[in-house]
Design an enzyme around this catalytic site. Sequence first.
Site, short mmCIF file in Angstrom:
data_model
loop_
_atom_site.label_atom_id
_atom_site.label_comp_id
_atom_site.label_asym_id
_atom_site.label_seq_id
_atom_site.Cartn_x
_atom_site.Cartn_y
_atom_site.Cartn_z
N ASP A 75 -7.77 -5.42 0.08
CA ASP A 75 -8.27 -6.34 -0.95
C ASP A 75 -7.92 -7.80 -0.70
O ASP A 75 -8.44 -8.68 -1.39
CB ASP A 75 -7.71 -5.94 -2.32
CG ASP A 75 -8.36 -4.68 -2.84
OD1 ASP A 75 -9.54 -4.49 -2.55
OD2 ASP A 75 -7.68 -3.90 -3.53
N HIS A 131 0.85 -1.18 0.00
CA HIS A 131 0.00 0.00 0.00
C HIS A 131 0.89 1.23 0.00
O HIS A 131 1.93 1.24 0.64
CB HIS A 131 -0.90 0.01 1.25
CG HIS A 131 -2.08 0.90 1.11
ND1 HIS A 131 -2.00 2.25 1.34
CD2 HIS A 131 -3.36 0.63 0.75
CE1 HIS A 131 -3.19 2.78 1.12
NE2 HIS A 131 -4.03 1.82 0.75
N1 ACO Z 1 4.25 -7.46 -4.22
C1 ACO Z 1 5.61 -7.47 -4.25
N2 ACO Z 1 6.36 -6.37 -3.96
C2 ACO Z 1 5.70 -5.26 -3.62
C3 ACO Z 1 4.30 -5.20 -3.55
C4 ACO Z 1 3.57 -6.36 -3.86
N3 ACO Z 1 2.23 -6.38 -3.84
N4 ACO Z 1 3.92 -3.96 -3.22
C5 ACO Z 1 5.05 -3.26 -3.05
N5 ACO Z 1 6.13 -4.04 -3.30
C6 ACO Z 1 7.54 -3.65 -3.23
C7 ACO Z 1 7.91 -2.92 -4.52
O1 ACO Z 1 8.40 -3.82 -5.51
C8 ACO Z 1 8.98 -1.97 -4.02
O2 ACO Z 1 10.20 -2.68 -3.89
P1 ACO Z 1 11.59 -1.96 -4.28
O3 ACO Z 1 11.70 -0.81 -3.31
O4 ACO Z 1 12.60 -3.03 -4.07
O5 ACO Z 1 11.44 -1.53 -5.70
C9 ACO Z 1 8.50 -1.60 -2.63
O6 ACO Z 1 7.68 -2.70 -2.18
C10 ACO Z 1 7.67 -0.31 -2.62
O7 ACO Z 1 6.57 -0.51 -3.48
P2 ACO Z 1 6.01 0.57 -4.51
O8 ACO Z 1 5.65 -0.11 -5.79
O9 ACO Z 1 6.92 1.75 -4.59
O10 ACO Z 1 4.71 0.99 -3.77
P3 ACO Z 1 3.62 1.92 -4.38
O11 ACO Z 1 3.19 2.80 -3.28
O12 ACO Z 1 4.03 2.57 -5.63
O13 ACO Z 1 2.47 0.90 -4.79
C11 ACO Z 1 0.62 -0.51 -4.70
C12 ACO Z 1 1.42 0.57 -3.97
C13 ACO Z 1 0.25 -0.01 -6.13
C14 ACO Z 1 -0.67 -0.75 -3.96
C15 ACO Z 1 1.48 -1.78 -4.76
O14 ACO Z 1 1.78 -2.23 -3.47
C16 ACO Z 1 0.80 -2.88 -5.56
O15 ACO Z 1 0.87 -2.87 -6.79
N6 ACO Z 1 0.16 -3.85 -4.87
C17 ACO Z 1 -0.53 -4.94 -5.53
C18 ACO Z 1 -1.88 -4.46 -6.08
C19 ACO Z 1 -2.88 -4.24 -4.96
O16 ACO Z 1 -3.07 -5.08 -4.10
N7 ACO Z 1 -3.59 -3.09 -5.06
C20 ACO Z 1 -4.62 -2.73 -4.08
C21 ACO Z 1 -4.15 -1.61 -3.20
S1 ACO Z 1 -5.37 -1.15 -2.02
C22 ACO Z 1 -6.51 -0.29 -2.93
O17 ACO Z 1 -6.24 0.33 -3.89
C23 ACO Z 1 -7.90 -0.38 -2.53
#
Ligand code: ACO
Length: 398
Positions: A315, A261
């Site tokens: 989710d 998140h």
């Molecule tokens: N799986 C694996 N690695 C992850 C995940 C994940 N679900 N989420 C974050 N990370 C990692 C990233 O790869 C990143 O690693 P790095 O620093 O080595 O590159 C680090 O954690 C930071 O993640 P970001 O992508 O910068 O986080 P951001 O804030 O941009 O994205 C998001 C948040 C879009 C929700 C992301 O976690 C994601 O895509 N999750 C999966 C989709 C999801 O479940 N969405 C629902 C969110 S809740 C909602 O909208 C109601």
Amino acid sequence: MTACDYRPGLEGVPATESSISHVDGQLGILEYRGIRVEELAQRSSFIETAYLLIWGRLPVEWELEQFNHEIRHHRRLKYRIRDMMKCFPEGGHPMDALQACAAALGLFYSKRALDDPIYIQKAVIRLLAKIPTMVAAFQLMRKGNDPVQPRDDLDYAANFLYMLNEQEPDPLAARIFDICLTLHAEHTINASTFSAMVTASTLTDPYAVVASAVGTLAGPLHGGANEEVVDMLEAIGSVENVRPYIDARIANKEKIMGFGHRVYKVKDPRATILQKLAEQLFEKFGDDQYYQVALEMEHVVTERLGAKGVYPNVDFYSGLVYRKLGIPTDLFTPVFAIARVAGWLAHWKEQLAKNRIFRPTQNYIGLHDQSYVPMAERLALWDSQTLGTAPQPVEETV
Ligand code: ACO
């Protein structure tokens, strides 16, 4: 502003001043108008919470009664909207159907009087009342059936489950669904709410505001993730497959759905509540074969990615709850939208109260002072790599 101020995804950039909700991502706290979401889930109802979010305080008894009464009496859809829905392809995604229907309300209630409190009140009632009817109607119509008319004697959540499943729900199922709606009602400036605020800032009608937010919520990185979680659990299939699946996703730098998140760096408080609700449902109606897979996933992801602050988000467990309530997978995101309408409307009202149209800037990184190249000279100038990026001819499909 200079180039170094640019933050992809506007991370950490305040887009507004708001008093609707607050998240503490380090402590895992979510408050609506200062009240913890755990307390609202336990003691309030979705409609009372919607009132709190939209009108800014908890209602007194007669206010809540009136709000409930008005919503019950605006649940029906105009037959032209139902006729329009009959023309939608049954293979289309219900979020697309919902977006079209929300926008269509603007055709029927076209007077735009944003300075008239009665207009605002009616728009709030209509949207809260009709969105669930639209979702349930599309579900029945795509199976070739007539939609079920709403029942005025049923509460908001019970009525939706009744319209969807064509039978009155068990009281525990209805109460749990109502709590799910409360948990999803609002969440600060996320993508769909931001979308609603940008649309609202142009002073367009509230139906366009909600339609744009529905379109944004549909994406797999936002509300659409709950559908993908269930697909993922089904694909993994068993507890032994969890670790290899997660290892492969991490090795391929792919996101694991339902985890992570932008704001929460601990387990999302809504995920904790939803997990408990799922357990209550399993106790009464029988286990879900994928719950053990989900528990193992949480364990392994926490072990592998906990240090990066990646934990279950809202989710992750909601899909297991919805499955048990008889909600089909591709209705998970529309159900999210039913709840989030409350938050979008609260932000719409807040935006109108201090409106300034959104008009951010950009850091231009393109070319300057280019000349127009005549057609005959382009083939020689554009290299093969540039040509490869052009749209390719596609076969026409009907
Ligand atoms: N799986 C694996 N690695 C992850 C995940 C994940 N679900 N989420 C974050 N990370 C990692 C990233 O790869 C990143 O690693 P790095 O620093 O080595 O590159 C680090 O954690 C930071 O993640 P970001 O992508 O910068 O986080 P951001 O804030 O941009 O994205 C998001 C948040 C879009 C929700 C992301 O976690 C994601 O895509 N999750 C999966 C989709 C999801 O479940 N969405 C629902 C969110 S809740 C909602 O909208 C109601």
